[in-house]
Write a protein that holds these residues in place. Structure first.
Motif, PDB file in Angstrom:
ATOM      1  N   TYR A 124       0.853  -1.179   0.000  1.00 38.83           N
ATOM      2  CA  TYR A 124       0.000   0.000   0.000  1.00 38.83           C
ATOM      3  C   TYR A 124       0.895   1.237   0.000  1.00 38.83           C
ATOM      4  CZ  TYR A 124      -3.355   3.510   1.698  1.00 38.83           C
ATOM      5  OH  TYR A 124      -4.128   4.635   1.845  1.00 38.83           O
ATOM      6  N   ARG A 125       0.659   2.121  -0.928  1.00 34.82           N
ATOM      7  CA  ARG A 125       1.466   3.335  -1.076  1.00 34.82           C
ATOM      8  C   ARG A 125       2.956   3.014  -1.184  1.00 34.82           C
ATOM      9  NH1 ARG A 125      -1.386   7.218   3.535  1.00 34.82           N
ATOM     10  NH2 ARG A 125      -3.265   7.725   2.355  1.00 34.82           N
ATOM     11  N   GLY A 126       3.270   1.942  -1.894  1.00 31.13           N
ATOM     12  CA  GLY A 126       4.657   1.579  -2.149  1.00 31.13           C
ATOM     13  C   GLY A 126       5.358   0.882  -1.012  1.00 31.13           C
ATOM     14  N   LYS A 127       4.635   0.568   0.064  1.00 32.53           N
ATOM     15  CA  LYS A 127       5.272  -0.073   1.223  1.00 32.53           C
ATOM     16  C   LYS A 127       4.520  -1.346   1.615  1.00 32.53           C
ATOM     17  CE  LYS A 127       7.418   4.030   3.233  1.00 32.53           C
ATOM     18  NZ  LYS A 127       7.639   4.817   4.475  1.00 32.53           N
ATOM     19  N   LYS A 128       5.235  -2.243   2.250  1.00 34.15           N
ATOM     20  CA  LYS A 128       4.650  -3.510   2.675  1.00 34.15           C
ATOM     21  C   LYS A 128       3.771  -3.302   3.907  1.00 34.15           C
ATOM     22  CE  LYS A 128       5.972  -8.100   4.407  1.00 34.15           C
ATOM     23  NZ  LYS A 128       7.099  -9.071   4.551  1.00 34.15           N
ATOM     24  N   VAL A 129       2.522  -3.756   3.808  1.00 28.94           N
ATOM     25  CA  VAL A 129       1.612  -3.661   4.948  1.00 28.94           C
ATOM     26  C   VAL A 129       1.183  -5.032   5.457  1.00 28.94           C
ATOM     27  CG1 VAL A 129       0.725  -1.383   4.345  1.00 28.94           C
ATOM     28  CG2 VAL A 129      -0.387  -3.425   3.402  1.00 28.94           C
ATOM     29  N   CYS A 130       1.505  -6.079   4.704  1.00 27.19           N
ATOM     30  CA  CYS A 130       1.108  -7.428   5.115  1.00 27.19           C
ATOM     31  C   CYS A 130       2.056  -8.453   4.525  1.00 27.19           C
ATOM     32  CB  CYS A 130      -0.327  -7.723   4.659  1.00 27.19           C
ATOM     33  SG  CYS A 130      -0.870  -9.437   4.919  1.00 27.19           S
ATOM     34  N   GLY A 131       2.386  -9.450   5.345  1.00 30.88           N
ATOM     35  CA  GLY A 131       3.150 -10.597   4.881  1.00 30.88           C
ATOM     36  C   GLY A 131       2.394 -11.875   5.206  1.00 30.88           C
ATOM     37  N   ILE A 170      10.495   0.663   4.294  1.00 29.86           N
ATOM     38  CA  ILE A 170       9.799  -0.362   3.510  1.00 29.86           C
ATOM     39  C   ILE A 170       8.479  -0.799   4.129  1.00 29.86           C
ATOM     40  CG2 ILE A 170      11.902  -1.246   2.426  1.00 29.86           C
ATOM     41  CD1 ILE A 170      11.864  -3.532   4.466  1.00 29.86           C
ATOM     42  N   ALA A 171       8.258  -0.481   5.411  1.00 27.89           N
ATOM     43  CA  ALA A 171       7.042  -0.906   6.102  1.00 27.89           C
ATOM     44  C   ALA A 171       6.029   0.227   6.157  1.00 27.89           C
ATOM     45  CB  ALA A 171       7.374  -1.384   7.512  1.00 27.89           C
ATOM     46  N   GLY A 172       4.785  -0.101   5.870  1.00 24.97           N
ATOM     47  CA  GLY A 172       3.709   0.872   5.954  1.00 24.97           C
ATOM     48  C   GLY A 172       2.575   0.327   6.791  1.00 24.97           C
ATOM     49  N   CYS A 173       1.475   1.079   6.877  1.00 23.43           N
ATOM     50  CA  CYS A 173       0.310   0.629   7.638  1.00 23.43           C
ATOM     51  C   CYS A 173      -0.955   1.006   6.876  1.00 23.43           C
ATOM     52  CB  CYS A 173       0.300   1.205   9.045  1.00 23.43           C
ATOM     53  SG  CYS A 173       0.284   2.995   9.103  1.00 23.43           S
ATOM     54  N   LEU A 174      -2.059   0.379   7.255  1.00 24.10           N
ATOM     55  CA  LEU A 174      -3.316   0.597   6.553  1.00 24.10           C
ATOM     56  C   LEU A 174      -3.987   1.891   6.947  1.00 24.10           C
ATOM     57  CD1 LEU A 174      -4.877  -2.989   6.718  1.00 24.10           C
ATOM     58  CD2 LEU A 174      -3.532  -1.975   4.874  1.00 24.10           C
ATOM     59  N   SER A 175      -3.785   2.319   8.208  1.00 21.45           N
ATOM     60  CA  SER A 175      -4.475   3.501   8.693  1.00 21.45           C
ATOM     61  C   SER A 175      -3.568   4.295   9.620  1.00 21.45           C
ATOM     62  CB  SER A 175      -5.754   3.102   9.440  1.00 21.45           C
ATOM     63  OG  SER A 175      -6.383   4.225  10.017  1.00 21.45           O
ATOM     64  N   ASP A 176      -3.595   5.594   9.502  1.00 25.20           N
ATOM     65  CA  ASP A 176      -2.809   6.456  10.389  1.00 25.20           C
ATOM     66  C   ASP A 176      -3.587   6.839  11.641  1.00 25.20           C
ATOM     67  OD1 ASP A 176      -0.631   6.527   8.645  1.00 25.20           O
ATOM     68  OD2 ASP A 176      -1.538   8.137   7.469  1.00 25.20           O
ATOM     69  N   ARG A 264      12.415  -1.799  -7.515  1.00 25.18           N
ATOM     70  CA  ARG A 264      12.558  -0.425  -7.051  1.00 25.18           C
ATOM     71  C   ARG A 264      11.298   0.023  -6.320  1.00 25.18           C
ATOM     72  NH1 ARG A 264      13.981   3.251 -12.041  1.00 25.18           N
ATOM     73  NH2 ARG A 264      11.936   2.406 -12.634  1.00 25.18           N
ATOM     74  N   ALA A 265      11.469   0.773  -5.237  1.00 28.88           N
ATOM     75  CA  ALA A 265      10.331   1.202  -4.420  1.00 28.88           C
ATOM     76  C   ALA A 265       9.301   1.968  -5.237  1.00 28.88           C
ATOM     77  CB  ALA A 265      10.834   2.040  -3.252  1.00 28.88           C
ATOM     78  N   GLN A 266       9.764   2.810  -6.162  1.00 27.79           N
ATOM     79  CA  GLN A 266       8.823   3.629  -6.939  1.00 27.79           C
ATOM     80  C   GLN A 266       7.971   2.781  -7.871  1.00 27.79           C
ATOM     81  OE1 GLN A 266      12.170   3.928  -6.971  1.00 27.79           O
ATOM     82  NE2 GLN A 266      12.942   4.705  -8.922  1.00 27.79           N
ATOM     83  N   ASP A 267       8.391   1.536  -8.130  1.00 30.35           N
ATOM     84  CA  ASP A 267       7.621   0.649  -9.000  1.00 30.35           C
ATOM     85  C   ASP A 267       6.571  -0.158  -8.247  1.00 30.35           C
ATOM     86  OD1 ASP A 267       8.920   1.414 -11.304  1.00 30.35           O
ATOM     87  OD2 ASP A 267      10.462  -0.133 -11.153  1.00 30.35           O
ATOM     88  N   LEU A 268       6.502   0.013  -6.927  1.00 28.93           N
ATOM     89  CA  LEU A 268       5.573  -0.775  -6.118  1.00 28.93           C
ATOM     90  C   LEU A 268       4.207  -0.110  -5.979  1.00 28.93           C
ATOM     91  CD1 LEU A 268       7.838  -2.071  -3.223  1.00 28.93           C
ATOM     92  CD2 LEU A 268       6.800  -3.416  -5.042  1.00 28.93           C
ATOM     93  N   TYR A 269       4.059   1.099  -6.450  1.00 35.39           N
ATOM     94  CA  TYR A 269       2.785   1.787  -6.282  1.00 35.39           C
ATOM     95  C   TYR A 269       1.717   1.167  -7.165  1.00 35.39           C
ATOM     96  CZ  TYR A 269       4.717   5.410  -3.324  1.00 35.39           C
ATOM     97  OH  TYR A 269       5.286   6.084  -2.277  1.00 35.39           O
ATOM     98  N   VAL A 270       0.508   1.049  -6.591  1.00 35.85           N
ATOM     99  CA  VAL A 270      -0.606   0.431  -7.322  1.00 35.85           C
ATOM    100  C   VAL A 270      -1.090   1.376  -8.409  1.00 35.85           C
ATOM    101  CG1 VAL A 270      -2.943  -0.457  -7.094  1.00 35.85           C
ATOM    102  CG2 VAL A 270      -1.298  -0.793  -5.247  1.00 35.85           C
TER     103      VAL A 270
END
Length: 270
Positions: A124-131, A170-176, A264-270
């Protein structure tokens, strides 16, 4: 010994909503476990199909390739016990199917679009939110698993103080926002419902198009290990059994069924 507690998720009303009156397993919640996967793998023979174990935090959360999974008390850490009637060679269908199940749950409950990085990460937004980590108890005398345990670790809310320096990029979250108990329980229910929908019977083999549609690596250049070195290639496709097809610079095609790819991180965006 771990102290067990239960949340309203185990009430009859919730189970009727999730299981449509059929209660095949249980939902067991702990304040803390070393690892929900380790707990269910060790006790798998004792539980029914679709038993769910949840920990508010893990002290030794497990990821793929023997990595650890950061598990503070702001995420969802759950493992599901499955008893699929499949061959060992068909175990590769489970992780991608669970990825589709969790992605749909995120989209429904949080109203956000997420993608899947082959084979088990939700982005989500280029970062991993779930494994997702799938382990199996294999019967050596038969070509099929005794049971399968699927671990799902989701960074739901931002941890207090943020993520550690080693993973903050590299780590993100679903909600702030702060934890919402009702939404959290709704999210768990949706995941359980979707896993039952997509991960049993013939349905397990019908999730390929949904998986590919959410892929963030299709057509992208990635790097991967080959013959002891690092090779770069373009992702040309994903087979029906979820192997990755890679078009190399010399126009050859590599097929990999497991392992790790870098992008590349910039290529991870949906």
């Amino acid at each position: 010994m771990e102290e067990e507690y239960r949340i309203p998720l185990t009430s009859e009303d919730i189970f009727n909503a999730v299981y449509e009156g059929d209660k095949p397993g249980d939902v067991i919640v702990f304040d803390e476990l070393e690892s929900t996967n380790s707990y269910l793998m060790a006790k798998g023979e004792e539980f029914n199909n679709f038993t769910v174990v949840i920990a508010k935090r893990q002290t030794k959360g497990k990821g793929r390739l023997s990595r650890s999974f950061y598990s503070p008390e702001c995420g969802l850490y759950m493992s599901v016990l499955l008893r699929p009637d499949i061959l060992n060679t068909q175990l590769t269908y489970i992780t991608p199917s669970v990825a589709v199940a969790v992605s749909q749950a995120i989209e429904k409950v949080f109203g956000i679009a997420v993608g899947i990085k082959w084979v088990n990460d939700i982005i989500y937004r280029g970062k991993k939110v779930c494994g997702i980590l799938t382990e199996a108890s294999i019967d050596p005398l038969e070509n099929k698993p005794r049971y399968v345990v699927v671990g799902i670790g989701v960074n739901v809310f931002t941890p207090e103080g943020g993520f550690p320096d080693e993973i903050k990029d590299i780590a993100g979250c679903l909600s702030d926002s702060s934890a919402d108990r009702v939404k959290f329980i709704h999210f768990i229910c949706e995941i359980i419902h979707n896993i039952r929908k997509y991960c049993q019977g013939e349905a397990l083999f019908n999730n390929h198009s949904e998986y590919v549609r959410r892929s963030v690596v299709m057509g992208k250049r990635v790097s991967y290990s080959k013959n002891g070195g690092l090779t770069c290639a373009r992702v040309a496709g994903i087979t029906d059994a979820y192997s990755l097809l890679l078009e190399t610079d010399n126009s050859g095609i590599d097929e990999i069924a497991s392992g790790e790819i870098s992008i590349r991180a910039q290529d991870l965006y949906v």
